[in-house]
Structures are given as C-alpha cells and as structure tokens.
Design a protein around this motif. Structure first.
Motif, PDB file in Angstrom:
ATOM      1  N   TYR A  71       1.823   7.393   4.956  1.00 51.80           N
ATOM      2  CA  TYR A  71       0.609   6.751   4.438  1.00 51.80           C
ATOM      3  C   TYR A  71       0.829   6.237   3.019  1.00 51.80           C
ATOM      4  O   TYR A  71       0.439   5.109   2.677  1.00 51.80           O
ATOM      5  N   ARG A  72       1.468   7.056   2.182  1.00 54.56           N
ATOM      6  CA  ARG A  72       1.746   6.614   0.808  1.00 54.56           C
ATOM      7  C   ARG A  72       2.630   5.378   0.797  1.00 54.56           C
ATOM      8  O   ARG A  72       2.404   4.438   0.026  1.00 54.56           O
ATOM      9  N   SER A  73       3.658   5.385   1.632  1.00 54.70           N
ATOM     10  CA  SER A  73       4.561   4.232   1.685  1.00 54.70           C
ATOM     11  C   SER A  73       3.833   2.978   2.130  1.00 54.70           C
ATOM     12  O   SER A  73       4.008   1.894   1.557  1.00 54.70           O
ATOM     13  N   ALA A  74       3.011   3.108   3.172  1.00 49.76           N
ATOM     14  CA  ALA A  74       2.286   1.946   3.681  1.00 49.76           C
ATOM     15  C   ALA A  74       1.252   1.464   2.682  1.00 49.76           C
ATOM     16  O   ALA A  74       1.079   0.254   2.484  1.00 49.76           O
ATOM     17  N   ARG A  75       0.570   2.391   2.034  1.00 46.76           N
ATOM     18  CA  ARG A  75      -0.495   2.016   1.082  1.00 46.76           C
ATOM     19  C   ARG A  75       0.068   1.427  -0.196  1.00 46.76           C
ATOM     20  O   ARG A  75      -0.452   0.429  -0.728  1.00 46.76           O
ATOM     21  N   ASP A  76       1.155   2.031  -0.702  1.00 47.33           N
ATOM     22  CA  ASP A  76       1.669   1.664  -2.018  1.00 47.33           C
ATOM     23  C   ASP A  76       2.865   0.720  -1.974  1.00 47.33           C
ATOM     24  O   ASP A  76       3.337   0.275  -3.018  1.00 47.33           O
ATOM     25  N   GLY A  77       3.364   0.439  -0.781  1.00 46.18           N
ATOM     26  CA  GLY A  77       4.496  -0.472  -0.665  1.00 46.18           C
ATOM     27  C   GLY A  77       5.806   0.117  -1.149  1.00 46.18           C
ATOM     28  O   GLY A  77       6.705  -0.619  -1.577  1.00 46.18           O
ATOM     29  N   THR A  78       5.978   1.442  -1.064  1.00 45.66           N
ATOM     30  CA  THR A  78       7.224   2.086  -1.468  1.00 45.66           C
ATOM     31  C   THR A  78       8.144   2.260  -0.265  1.00 45.66           C
ATOM     32  O   THR A  78       7.724   2.104   0.886  1.00 45.66           O
ATOM     33  N   ASP A  79       9.389   2.619  -0.533  1.00 43.58           N
ATOM     34  CA  ASP A  79      10.326   2.845   0.569  1.00 43.58           C
ATOM     35  C   ASP A  79      10.605   4.334   0.777  1.00 43.58           C
ATOM     36  O   ASP A  79      11.639   4.722   1.313  1.00 43.58           O
ATOM     37  N   GLU A  80       9.655   5.170   0.387  1.00 41.62           N
ATOM     38  CA  GLU A  80       9.775   6.609   0.600  1.00 41.62           C
ATOM     39  C   GLU A  80      10.030   6.928   2.076  1.00 41.62           C
ATOM     40  O   GLU A  80      10.898   7.721   2.424  1.00 41.62           O
ATOM     41  N   SER A  81       9.269   6.303   2.947  1.00 38.07           N
ATOM     42  CA  SER A  81       9.421   6.573   4.376  1.00 38.07           C
ATOM     43  C   SER A  81      10.709   5.989   4.928  1.00 38.07           C
ATOM     44  O   SER A  81      11.306   6.563   5.851  1.00 38.07           O
ATOM     45  N   VAL A  82      11.157   4.871   4.398  1.00 41.26           N
ATOM     46  CA  VAL A  82      12.406   4.277   4.880  1.00 41.26           C
ATOM     47  C   VAL A  82      13.563   5.235   4.641  1.00 41.26           C
ATOM     48  O   VAL A  82      14.429   5.425   5.512  1.00 41.26           O
ATOM     49  N   GLU A  83      13.598   5.875   3.484  1.00 42.61           N
ATOM     50  CA  GLU A  83      14.638   6.851   3.193  1.00 42.61           C
ATOM     51  C   GLU A  83      14.566   8.019   4.178  1.00 42.61           C
ATOM     52  O   GLU A  83      15.585   8.483   4.693  1.00 42.61           O
ATOM     53  N   GLY A 120       4.478  -2.717   6.361  1.00 47.39           N
ATOM     54  CA  GLY A 120       3.718  -3.835   5.801  1.00 47.39           C
ATOM     55  C   GLY A 120       2.632  -4.357   6.715  1.00 47.39           C
ATOM     56  O   GLY A 120       2.006  -5.382   6.414  1.00 47.39           O
ATOM     57  N   VAL A 121       2.383  -3.660   7.824  1.00 51.22           N
ATOM     58  CA  VAL A 121       1.348  -4.073   8.778  1.00 51.22           C
ATOM     59  C   VAL A 121       0.113  -3.202   8.559  1.00 51.22           C
ATOM     60  O   VAL A 121       0.228  -1.984   8.462  1.00 51.22           O
ATOM     61  N   PRO A 122      -1.081  -3.785   8.466  1.00 51.27           N
ATOM     62  CA  PRO A 122      -2.272  -2.989   8.112  1.00 51.27           C
ATOM     63  C   PRO A 122      -2.557  -1.803   9.028  1.00 51.27           C
ATOM     64  O   PRO A 122      -3.091  -0.790   8.572  1.00 51.27           O
ATOM     65  N   ASP A 123      -2.202  -1.909  10.287  1.00 54.34           N
ATOM     66  CA  ASP A 123      -2.628  -0.889  11.244  1.00 54.34           C
ATOM     67  C   ASP A 123      -2.047   0.492  10.967  1.00 54.34           C
ATOM     68  O   ASP A 123      -2.691   1.496  11.292  1.00 54.34           O
ATOM     69  N   MET A 124      -0.844   0.590  10.396  1.00 58.25           N
ATOM     70  CA  MET A 124      -0.274   1.913  10.207  1.00 58.25           C
ATOM     71  C   MET A 124      -1.058   2.704   9.167  1.00 58.25           C
ATOM     72  O   MET A 124      -1.438   3.862   9.400  1.00 58.25           O
ATOM     73  N   ALA A 125      -1.307   2.108   8.021  1.00 59.71           N
ATOM     74  CA  ALA A 125      -2.102   2.796   7.005  1.00 59.71           C
ATOM     75  C   ALA A 125      -3.505   3.089   7.530  1.00 59.71           C
ATOM     76  O   ALA A 125      -4.056   4.180   7.290  1.00 59.71           O
ATOM     77  N   GLU A 126      -4.078   2.151   8.261  1.00 64.17           N
ATOM     78  CA  GLU A 126      -5.427   2.345   8.796  1.00 64.17           C
ATOM     79  C   GLU A 126      -5.458   3.451   9.849  1.00 64.17           C
ATOM     80  O   GLU A 126      -6.385   4.277   9.880  1.00 64.17           O
ATOM     81  N   GLY A 127      -4.444   3.479  10.703  1.00 65.50           N
ATOM     82  CA  GLY A 127      -4.412   4.506  11.737  1.00 65.50           C
ATOM     83  C   GLY A 127      -4.254   5.899  11.156  1.00 65.50           C
ATOM     84  O   GLY A 127      -4.925   6.846  11.605  1.00 65.50           O
ATOM     85  N   ILE A 128      -3.379   6.046  10.168  1.00 66.15           N
ATOM     86  CA  ILE A 128      -3.215   7.352   9.534  1.00 66.15           C
ATOM     87  C   ILE A 128      -4.483   7.727   8.766  1.00 66.15           C
ATOM     88  O   ILE A 128      -4.901   8.890   8.757  1.00 66.15           O
ATOM     89  N   ARG A 129      -5.095   6.738   8.133  1.00 66.69           N
ATOM     90  CA  ARG A 129      -6.354   7.014   7.427  1.00 66.69           C
ATOM     91  C   ARG A 129      -7.392   7.597   8.380  1.00 66.69           C
ATOM     92  O   ARG A 129      -8.033   8.623   8.095  1.00 66.69           O
ATOM     93  N   ALA A 130      -7.547   6.936   9.537  1.00 66.08           N
ATOM     94  CA  ALA A 130      -8.585   7.345  10.480  1.00 66.08           C
ATOM     95  C   ALA A 130      -8.290   8.698  11.120  1.00 66.08           C
ATOM     96  O   ALA A 130      -9.209   9.486  11.357  1.00 66.08           O
ATOM     97  N   GLN A 131      -7.005   8.965  11.402  1.00 63.48           N
ATOM     98  CA  GLN A 131      -6.656  10.198  12.098  1.00 63.48           C
ATOM     99  C   GLN A 131      -6.423  11.378  11.163  1.00 63.48           C
ATOM    100  O   GLN A 131      -6.689  12.528  11.541  1.00 63.48           O
ATOM    101  N   VAL A 132      -5.954  11.100   9.933  1.00 58.94           N
ATOM    102  CA  VAL A 132      -5.453  12.177   9.076  1.00 58.94           C
ATOM    103  C   VAL A 132      -6.159  12.272   7.732  1.00 58.94           C
ATOM    104  O   VAL A 132      -6.488  13.373   7.282  1.00 58.94           O
ATOM    105  N   ILE A 133      -6.397  11.145   7.095  1.00 63.34           N
ATOM    106  CA  ILE A 133      -6.939  11.167   5.734  1.00 63.34           C
ATOM    107  C   ILE A 133      -8.452  11.386   5.770  1.00 63.34           C
ATOM    108  O   ILE A 133      -8.968  12.406   5.293  1.00 63.34           O
ATOM    109  N   ASP A 134      -9.178  10.444   6.331  1.00 57.63           N
ATOM    110  CA  ASP A 134     -10.637  10.556   6.431  1.00 57.63           C
ATOM    111  C   ASP A 134     -11.088  11.274   7.702  1.00 57.63           C
ATOM    112  O   ASP A 134     -12.208  11.785   7.757  1.00 57.63           O
ATOM    113  N   LYS A 135     -10.239  11.251   8.716  1.00 55.94           N
ATOM    114  CA  LYS A 135     -10.505  11.938   9.984  1.00 55.94           C
ATOM    115  C   LYS A 135     -11.796  11.479  10.653  1.00 55.94           C
ATOM    116  O   LYS A 135     -12.485  12.256  11.310  1.00 55.94           O
TER     117      LYS A 135
END
Length: 342
Positions: free
Chosen positions: A79-91, A303-318
């Motif tokens: 979620y952080r990587s998708a939201r902030d545009g970092t490559d944390e998840s790529v690593e 870089g696709v909106p759905d990943m951050a949105e999907g994690i938001r809905a399932q995990v962050i805001d629930k």
C-alpha cells in the motif's frame, strides 16, 4: 494475506538443525506468518548455507502456530509503495521470487507443510517445493484480484498447469482450495493428517522424505473442485473475460452463476490481467521466465489505481467497498500493459 503487526519479542524466522534436517519456520503466528523482506532474506540465507552442507539432507519449510503456514506478503508495504510511488515492494518481490525459485530448484528435497491457511506468498514458499504436504485443515488461495492485484510468486505458472480450467476459475474468483483440491490442482502431492505432523517432522530428521510420506500420508477425500470440471472447462475457455462471465452467467449451474458474481466483484483490471497472465504463463519455458513475468506485472500494478484502492478497502479502512477504476470489465483498456503479457 495478513497485516497484523509482528511480534518483536521473537525472531520472525527460526532456522535450526535437527539431525539431518534443516528447518525453516516462519514465526509470525499472530500474522499467520505473513512475509516481509527480512523474513525472505533469512530464509534465503538458510537455504544458501545448507545447499553445500553434506550434513543436511532435507529441508523443511513450516509455519509457527496453528492457523496456517503463511497468509501471504505484507500488504501495508504494498500500500505504501502504491500510494507513495516508492519501489519498496519491488525490492521485496524481487527477493521473494528469488526465494521461490531457489526452493523450486534446490539440490536437496524440500518438504513444505501446507497446513492451515496458505495464501499468496505462502503458495510461493510451498507449492514449488519437491514434497508438498497438505492436511485436512489446508486452505490454499491466490486472493489477489480482491485487492486489485494479480497472482504472483509463480502462481500463474502453477495455475495454468492445473487440469483444464480449474486454475483459471480459482484465480479469477479468488477462491480457496482445500487439501484434496490442492492436490487435484497439482499444487500439492500428499495429504497427511494434522495429528501426524509432529511424527512427520521427527522422522525427517533421519529418514528420506519419500519413505516418511509413504508411511504417514493417507488417500485424500474426493476433490469437490475436480467434480466441477465439466462446467468449469466449458465456461472458462478462451482469452476473453467478458465471454467467460457471460457463459457463467447463462449457465444452468448455480455455482457457475455465483462465480460470475464473484468475478464481477473483483477489480476489473486485475481480473483481465490475471487471465492474460495465466494464458501467457502456460506457454513460458520455465518457472524463471514466469517469475520474471510476475515481477513485470507486479511492478506495473504499483502505478494502477486499483491496487492501492483494493488494499485500502480490504485492509486500511476495511469498508469492503472498493471503488474500482475502471468500474467494469467492459471498460478495461489493456493497451498500457498488453506488451507485458504478449
């Protein structure tokens, strides 16, 4: 997939020697042993060290606690990587997929205990092993389309090689498979009753895995998933998601119509990409090529909106109410990613 905080009072991976057995235990039971980068690196170092160690004849991969082997990767980091545009998840993905490949190509037997929950990244550290053990408690799944993601860790490689279209059904609906289903899918080898697992682990300290599993495994019950193959194969044929959903919707089988509902509730982009990833994985020469495809697809999805949105809905805001963009399968434009899967 799980997001519970780690228990910082204990190592997140336990590495130990028991006789001639090297044991890697994922040790975040409160999080159902969800993987992070540090855990991947510890497990990789253990495998690297034992590969040329003649005193180790077999490696065991298991999970702490009684809930499951592994609930997947760290969704908070994604979620952080998708939201902030970092490559944390790529690593993380790069090293996770390296570990998956190491397990698949290891020069010694690797026994994976797929007891309890085995999701996403948990499939990566188990279903590529040489000896894959399920129990009556096993629940295996690739739930990525629920969060706007696509099955990775070699999941498309495995699912595309399942009988008929059973793997396609599992991937698009984000369904789970029990132990018998997992064997039927070709993602596990034998079923050992959970009460025999302590005996299995002890026996592996001195005996070859083939001998131990032949003695302790039992015939699995009939697979409910395999019994659905006739309508699954008919409905999921081809490369067109809209056609698949239409066949499911028009089926006289209640389960087929329910599957259409499941698919249409998932991220349209993720569902469309998942089908394309499965079809291409079926023609790839080896797991290494499939994991390279997974990395390219996963990186694109940051870089696709759905990943951050999907994690938001399932995990962050629930709130369990993702707002997919685009909202329907008919509106998905494959042109930004088609080159990754052709």
């Amino acid at each position: 997939m799980n997001t519970a905080p780690p228990d910082t009072s204990a190592p997140t991976v336990l590495v130990e020697r028991r006789g001639r057995l090297g044991v890697v235990t994922l040790n975040r039971p409160r999080a159902i042993n969800a993987l992070d980068l540090a855990m991947v690196r510890i497990a990789q170092a253990a495998l690297d060290g034992w590969a040329a160690d003649d005193s180790v004849s077999t490696v065991l991969v298991t999970g702490a606690g009684d809930r499951g082997l592994c609930a997947g990767g760290d969704l908070q980091g994604m979620y952080r990587s998708a939201r902030d545009g970092t490559d944390e998840s790529v690593e993380f993905w790069r090293e996770e997929y390296r570990l998956d490949h190491a397990i698949a190509t290891y020069p010694k037997p690797v026994v994976a205990l797929m007891d309890g929950i085995v999701l996403g990244g948990g499939v990566g550290v188990s279903a590529h092993a040489s000896h894959r053990v399920v129990t009556e408690r096993t629940s295996v799944g690739m739930p990525e389309t629920r969060i706007g993601f696509v099955p990775d860790v070699g999941g498309p490689w495995l699912l595309s090689r399942a009988p008929g279209e059973l793997g396609t059904h599992l991937a698009l609906t984000a369904s789970n498979a029990d132990g018998s289903d997992t064997i039927a899918l070709g993602m596990a080898d034998v079923l050992v009753p959970s009460e025999r697992l302590p005996e299995l682990e002890t026996a592996l300290e001195t005996e070859a895995p083939d001998d131990v599993l032949a003695r302790l495994s039992v015939a699995p019950p009939a697979s409910a998933l395999l019994a659905r193959r006739a309508w699954v194969d008919e409905a999921y044929a081809g490369d067109d998601v809209l056609a698949i959903v239409a066949r499911l919707r028009n089926s006289d089988v209640d389960e087929a119509r329910a599957a259409a509902d499941e698919i249409e509730a998932r991220s349209p982009t993720a569902v469309t990409m998942t089908l394309a990833a499965l079809r291409r994985a079926a023609s790839l020469p080896d797991l290494r090529a499939a994991l390279d495809q997974d990395l390219a697809v996963s990186t694109h999805l940051l870089g696709v909106p759905d990943m951050a949105e999907g994690i938001r809905a399932q995990v962050i805001d629930k709130d369990r109410s993702p707002r997919w963009d685009p909202a329907t399968l008919a509106d998905v434009d494959p042109s930004p990613w088609a080159h990754l899967l052709t």
